[in-house]
Design a protein around this motif. Structure first.
Motif, short mmCIF file in Angstrom:
data_model
loop_
_atom_site.label_atom_id
_atom_site.label_comp_id
_atom_site.label_asym_id
_atom_site.label_seq_id
_atom_site.Cartn_x
_atom_site.Cartn_y
_atom_site.Cartn_z
N GLN A 149 0.82 -1.21 0.00
CA GLN A 149 0.00 0.00 0.00
C GLN A 149 0.85 1.27 0.00
N ALA A 150 1.99 1.23 0.70
CA ALA A 150 2.88 2.38 0.70
C ALA A 150 3.48 2.59 -0.69
N PHE A 151 3.77 1.49 -1.36
CA PHE A 151 4.31 1.58 -2.72
C PHE A 151 3.27 2.20 -3.66
N ILE A 152 2.02 1.77 -3.54
CA ILE A 152 0.96 2.29 -4.40
C ILE A 152 0.83 3.81 -4.21
N GLU A 153 0.83 4.26 -2.98
CA GLU A 153 0.74 5.70 -2.69
C GLU A 153 1.94 6.45 -3.27
N TYR A 154 3.12 5.85 -3.12
CA TYR A 154 4.35 6.47 -3.62
C TYR A 154 4.30 6.59 -5.14
N ALA A 155 3.85 5.53 -5.82
CA ALA A 155 3.78 5.53 -7.28
C ALA A 155 2.72 6.50 -7.79
N LYS A 156 1.59 6.58 -7.11
CA LYS A 156 0.52 7.49 -7.54
C LYS A 156 0.96 8.95 -7.44
N ALA A 157 1.84 9.22 -6.50
CA ALA A 157 2.34 10.60 -6.35
C ALA A 157 3.39 10.94 -7.40
N ARG A 158 3.84 9.91 -8.17
CA ARG A 158 4.87 10.10 -9.18
C ARG A 158 4.47 9.40 -10.48
N PRO A 159 3.38 9.79 -11.10
CA PRO A 159 2.90 9.10 -12.31
C PRO A 159 3.94 9.13 -13.43
N TYR A 164 9.66 -0.39 -14.24
CA TYR A 164 9.72 -1.77 -13.75
C TYR A 164 10.40 -2.65 -14.78
N ALA A 165 11.19 -3.57 -14.29
CA ALA A 165 11.92 -4.50 -15.15
C ALA A 165 11.08 -5.75 -15.39
N SER A 166 11.41 -6.45 -16.46
CA SER A 166 10.82 -7.76 -16.70
C SER A 166 11.87 -8.60 -17.43
N HIS A 174 6.30 -9.54 -16.82
CA HIS A 174 5.76 -8.36 -17.49
C HIS A 174 4.26 -8.21 -17.23
N LEU A 175 3.51 -9.25 -17.56
CA LEU A 175 2.05 -9.14 -17.48
C LEU A 175 1.53 -9.06 -16.05
N ALA A 176 2.27 -9.64 -15.11
CA ALA A 176 1.86 -9.49 -13.70
C ALA A 176 1.93 -8.03 -13.28
N ALA A 177 2.97 -7.34 -13.74
CA ALA A 177 3.10 -5.91 -13.42
C ALA A 177 2.03 -5.10 -14.13
N VAL A 178 1.66 -5.50 -15.35
CA VAL A 178 0.58 -4.82 -16.08
C VAL A 178 -0.72 -4.93 -15.29
N LEU A 179 -1.03 -6.14 -14.84
CA LEU A 179 -2.26 -6.33 -14.07
C LEU A 179 -2.23 -5.54 -12.76
N PHE A 180 -1.07 -5.53 -12.12
CA PHE A 180 -0.93 -4.77 -10.87
C PHE A 180 -1.19 -3.29 -11.11
N ALA A 181 -0.62 -2.76 -12.18
CA ALA A 181 -0.81 -1.34 -12.49
C ALA A 181 -2.26 -1.04 -12.83
N GLN A 182 -2.90 -1.93 -13.60
CA GLN A 182 -4.30 -1.73 -13.96
C GLN A 182 -5.18 -1.74 -12.71
N ARG A 183 -4.91 -2.69 -11.83
CA ARG A 183 -5.74 -2.86 -10.63
C ARG A 183 -5.58 -1.69 -9.66
N THR A 184 -4.36 -1.16 -9.56
CA THR A 184 -4.09 -0.12 -8.56
C THR A 184 -4.17 1.30 -9.12
N GLY A 185 -4.21 1.40 -10.47
CA GLY A 185 -4.31 2.73 -11.07
C GLY A 185 -3.02 3.51 -11.14
N ILE A 186 -1.88 2.84 -11.00
CA ILE A 186 -0.61 3.56 -11.08
C ILE A 186 -0.14 3.61 -12.53
N GLN A 187 0.68 4.61 -12.84
CA GLN A 187 1.25 4.76 -14.19
C GLN A 187 2.75 4.54 -14.11
#
Length: 332
Positions: A149-159, A164-166, A174-187
């Motif tokens: 959750q702290a990571f999500i907040e940190y990433a949202k403050a820095r769109p 991220y590496a793959s 790769h696709l796990a990170a894509v799903l994570f970004a989609q689910r959490t709304g981070i860019q």
């Protein structure tokens, strides 16, 4: 004819009949695929030596070689998220003397390519799943975050500022990170590498900030403090870091990405031969010699039947093809 002559004639007839029975039995055995393997086996691996897929491929191949009394030659053909090795497999003779040991990238990556050198729905013969596991969500220690959750907040403050590496476009990392970004709304920005090892090198160097990495290769760096682990992507925790939560336990219910490794033959390989190969691999997976070695890689040994693995592979292929399409992902 004397009694002795009759007995001799009967003996010859009996011998000939027995010989015919043996010949018939041998023909039946051969036609049912029991003659496999009749020469050394080529095991294609679509990733570089030393990566998580290659490591387990070699462990499994060692055991199979002992069981079938034939040499197995590992042939690493890295690139295009494993698709180069897959294409080589599909152009091989359909006799199971060329096999492919693959990660689940074989079901993930096709959806990213507009053109492939093979048809993932028609040109493969799934043999069995060897084991199933998950990924580990790690960040560079320079990031001031200790939880998902702290990571999500940190990433949202820095769109758009975090990379991220793959281990390659279309891989589970790769696709796990894509799903994570989609689910959490981070860019975030994707930086693909040609394999697990180079992605870890740049991750440790701080050139990328996070990775949904392979457990086998990332955990040692976590334990030595070069990376910080925030969660795992599976349904349950892992043995090597039992205190580490899953993504679901970290406030993201339903966000689960499992990984698996399996064996494939070219389409057109006789069904009896596929069953024969399956039987050897399933026997190996559950053997007291191999089972604990697979578990040491933070994978659950599975050894699915041909029918079950076919169902699992084609379901995964359909699922991830849709994910790629919905996200507008392209690797070419």
């Amino acid at each position: 004819m004397s009694l002795h002559a009759k007995m001799a004639a009967l003996g010859v007839a009996a011998h000939l009949a027995a010989a015919c029975i043996v010949c018939h039995a041998q023909a039946t055995t051969t036609s049912s695929g029991q003659a496999w393997p009749s020469r050394p086996i080529r095991m294609l691996v679509g990733f570089p030596p030393g990566g998580p897929t290659d490591v387990v491929a070699r462990i499994v191949s060692e055991r199979i070689a002992i069981q079938v009394n034939q040499r197995i030659v590992i042939d690493n053909r890295a690139g295009a998220a494993g698709n180069i090795a897959v294409e080589i497999l599909t152009k091989s003779n359909p006799d199971a003397h060329t096999l492919l040991y693959s990660s689940n990238a074989i079901a993930l990556s096709p959806g990213l390519y507009s053109t492939l050198g093979y048809d993932p729905n028609k040109d493969l013969a799934p043999v069995t799943e060897i084991g199933a596991g998950c990924l580990i969500f790690v960040v560079h220690p320079s990031l001031p975050v200790q939880s998902v959750q702290a990571f999500i907040e940190y990433a949202k403050a820095r769109p758009g500022q975090l990379n991220y590496a793959s281990s390659g476009a279309g891989t589970s990392t790769h696709l796990a990170a894509v799903l994570f970004a989609q689910r959490t709304g981070i860019q975030v920005q994707h930086v693909p590498y040609k394999g697990t090892a180079p992605s870890l090198v740049d991750m440790i160097a701080g050139r990328t900030q996070f990775l949904m990495g392979a457990v086998l290769t990332a955990v040692p760096h976590v334990k030595e403090g070069r990376l910080r682990a925030l969660a795992v992507t599976g349904k349950k925790r892992i043995q090597s870091l039992p205190e580490l939560r899953t993504l679901e336990e970290s406030g993201l219910p339903g966000l689960v990405v499992t990984t698996w490794q399996g064996v494939f033959a070219p389409a057109g390989t006789p069904a009896a031969v596929i069953e024969r190969v399956n039987a050897e691999f399933v026997k190996a997976v559950h053997s007291p010699e191999l089972k604990p070695k697979i578990e040491q890689q933070d994978m659950d040994p599975t050894g699915l039947s041909v029918k079950a693995f076919n169902a699992a592979y084609y379901a995964e292929l359909a699922r991830w093809t849709k994910v790629a399409k919905d996200a507008g992902l392209k690797a070419d």
